[in-house]
Design an enzyme around this catalytic site. Structure first.
Site, mmCIF file in Angstrom:
data_model
loop_
_atom_site.group_PDB
_atom_site.id
_atom_site.type_symbol
_atom_site.label_atom_id
_atom_site.label_comp_id
_atom_site.label_asym_id
_atom_site.label_seq_id
_atom_site.Cartn_x
_atom_site.Cartn_y
_atom_site.Cartn_z
ATOM 1 N N ARG A 287 0.839 -1.204 0.000
ATOM 2 C CA ARG A 287 0.000 0.000 0.000
ATOM 3 C C ARG A 287 0.868 1.245 0.000
ATOM 4 O O ARG A 287 1.974 1.277 0.542
ATOM 5 C CB ARG A 287 -0.948 0.008 1.194
ATOM 6 C CG ARG A 287 -0.286 0.128 2.559
ATOM 7 C CD ARG A 287 -0.484 1.508 3.158
ATOM 8 N NE ARG A 287 0.196 1.621 4.445
ATOM 9 C CZ ARG A 287 1.428 2.115 4.569
ATOM 10 N NH1 ARG A 287 2.095 2.499 3.509
ATOM 11 N NH2 ARG A 287 2.000 2.208 5.746
ATOM 12 N N GLU B 244 8.506 0.353 4.570
ATOM 13 C CA GLU B 244 8.240 -0.390 5.808
ATOM 14 C C GLU B 244 7.690 -1.773 5.440
ATOM 15 O O GLU B 244 6.732 -1.888 4.686
ATOM 16 C CB GLU B 244 7.226 0.342 6.685
ATOM 17 C CG GLU B 244 6.989 -0.398 8.005
ATOM 18 C CD GLU B 244 5.827 0.168 8.810
ATOM 19 O OE1 GLU B 244 6.023 0.462 9.987
ATOM 20 O OE2 GLU B 244 4.725 0.315 8.228
#
Length: 251
Positions: A57, A153
């Site tokens: 995302r 991340e």
């Protein structure tokens, strides 16, 4: 400033913002390709994959702005890149806890990735019961006129951890962060139950793996030896190769 100058400035800002967000998309593409290669290689060599599935995302411009204000960060693209490390995110879901650390090790061995930070919320869970392994990595991205190192991340968790985290997020969203105390305790109990399930499945996985390995050794012994007068004799490897060549000749 004249109208034409304002239009040109707006175009410049739009181009810079577009390139900025594209860098994070390309970084995610790079990481996803790496993970897919590792998954296919492991599957081919071990007839098993430690990775169940992945999900990526990118934060929307609105989410980025909200985080800027929460962190009281500067508004320049340089400040955003420096202070907000989760613009691009990849979640890797594994079957077993041991798989999480296996995937972590494989990523650490990638020479072109720079590991910035690792937070192990599995060995050291958050007070609410949240468990996952977080990695901040820098990925080289080659643009048309320069190379950028972009932060991504990576969250690695089991299916049970992912289910719990998804449920916890939905509950906090529904109650707008103000969750009744009894629900917080039930969430913690559910996290403990998920952890027990993970560890039980890990034990089952280990036991089944040992049985499979023992069966493979037993089959090797059966095909590599003969029984004469209740005595077992191992057949020389050269003899087995000779038999195999003879059978291929008959075909």
């Amino acid at each position: 400033m004249g109208e034409q100058a304002q239009i040109e400035q707006f175009k410049k800002i739009k181009t810079e913002l577009t390139r900025f967000l594209m860098m994070y998309k390309f970084a995610l593409d790079e990481i996803e390709t790496k993970v897919e290669i590792l998954k296919e290689e492991f599957q081919s060599l071990h007839d098993y994959s430690p990775i169940e599935h992945t999900k990526s995302r990118l934060k929307s411009p609105e989410s980025i702005m909200k985080k800027i204000y929460r962190k009281n960060s500067g508004l320049s693209l340089h400040d955003i890149k420096k202070n907000i490390k989760d613009i691009a995110g990849l979640r890797i879901t594994c079957s077993f806890i041991s798989d999480i650390y296996r995937v972590k090790s494989m990523l650490e061995n990638q020479d072109d990735l720079t590991i910035l930070e690792i937070k192990d919320y599995i060995r050291y869970p958050k007070p609410n019961g949240y468990k996952s392994l977080h990695m901040l990595v820098e990925v080289p991205v080659f643009m048309s006129d320069r190379q950028e190192r972009v932060c991504v991340e990576i969250q690695i968790r089991t299916i049970a951890m992912d289910f719990w985290a998804s449920l916890e997020h939905k509950i906090f969203y529904k109650y707008n962060q103000s969750v009744p105390e009894h629900l917080l305790q039930e969430l913690k109990d559910a996290a403990d139950a998920a952890d027990e399930l993970d560890r039980k499945m890990e034990r089952l996985h280990t036991d089944i793996k040992e049985i499979k390995e023992n069966n493979a050794l037993q089959m090797e012994d059966e095909f590599g030896s003969i029984l004469v007068n209740n005595r077992q004799f191992r057949l020389p490897a050269a003899f087995l190769d000779l038999i195999g060549e003879g059978e291929r000749g008959i075909k």
